[in-house]
Design a protein around this motif. Structure first.
Motif, mmCIF file in Angstrom:
data_model
loop_
_atom_site.group_PDB
_atom_site.id
_atom_site.type_symbol
_atom_site.label_atom_id
_atom_site.label_comp_id
_atom_site.label_asym_id
_atom_site.label_seq_id
_atom_site.Cartn_x
_atom_site.Cartn_y
_atom_site.Cartn_z
ATOM 1 N N PHE A 1 0.831 -1.209 0.000
ATOM 2 C CA PHE A 1 0.000 0.000 0.000
ATOM 3 C C PHE A 1 0.868 1.263 0.000
ATOM 4 C CE2 PHE A 1 -2.049 3.444 2.347
ATOM 5 C CZ PHE A 1 -3.141 3.664 1.526
ATOM 6 N N ALA B 1 1.043 3.972 -3.008
ATOM 7 C CA ALA B 1 0.727 5.372 -2.718
ATOM 8 C C ALA B 1 1.905 6.273 -3.084
ATOM 9 C CB ALA B 1 0.361 5.544 -1.248
ATOM 10 N N TYR C 1 0.557 15.110 -2.660
ATOM 11 C CA TYR C 1 -0.618 14.870 -1.805
ATOM 12 C C TYR C 1 -0.968 16.119 -0.994
ATOM 13 C CZ TYR C 1 -0.576 9.891 -2.906
ATOM 14 O OH TYR C 1 -0.646 8.681 -3.558
#
Length: 183
Positions: free
Chosen positions: A17, A21, A157
């Protein structure tokens, strides 16, 4: 034995994960645009001197309010005027701003450099209205420009939060500018 396998699957899933990401941070859009506007009951000729001279920014800038003890160095006038600042407050931080274009009494454009945290361009535009002047404050940035490669996904982000974070400060600054220009 079963517990170990379950533990390894959970760890493997978490690592996968995080890796996905991280890689996705390079593929997501990195361009950010923030804009806020406010009608000020004053003519552009009264507002322009407050925004075109960095020496006047302490009177209305939201970041000056955040840390009144920040070290500021301003040099020059007009196009090319610069402001460098240093603050122990992480919301203010370190950086520099340079006026790169201005047209009296219509707009001021500046370039911001936040070191390893990136760069941005900001503009204050003044549009005469029947009731006064519509002041629009914008910020445009590529969230990966000037940021170390391994920090770029995190910065990308972070770009998704810029409108709410910077926009709130722009609203405060425009309100301060309104109070100053209308007094």
């Amino acid at each position: 034995m079963e517990t170990e396998r379950m533990f390894l699957k959970v760890i493997g899933g978490l690592v996968s994960f995080v890796l996905i990401a991280f890689v996705a941070g390079f593929a997501l859009p990195s361009q950010v645009h923030v804009e806020r506007s406010l009608l000020i009951s004053a003519p552009p000729t009264k507002i322009f001197p407050l925004i075109s001279d960095l020496n006047q920014w302490d009177a209305w800038s939201p970041w000056a309010e955040m840390d009144p003890d920040a070290e500021m160095t301003i040099s020059g006038t007009g196009v090319g005027q610069t402001m460098q600042w240093h603050s122990e407050d992480p919301q203010v931080g370190d950086g520099s701003q340079e006026i790169i274009a201005l047209e009296s009494p219509n707009y001021v454009s500046s370039h911001l450099d936040f070191g390893d945290q990136g760069m941005a361009d900001a503009m204050l535009k003044l549009a005469p209205q029947d009731e006064g002047t519509l002041v629009s404050w914008t910020l445009d940035s590529d969230m990966r420009a000037g940021v170390p490669t391994l920090m770029q996904p995190i910065s990308t982000y972070f770009g998704f939060m810029m409108d709410s974070m910077i926009g709130t400060e722009y609203e405060k600054g425009l309100s301060n500018l309104k109070a100053l220009a209308e007094s």
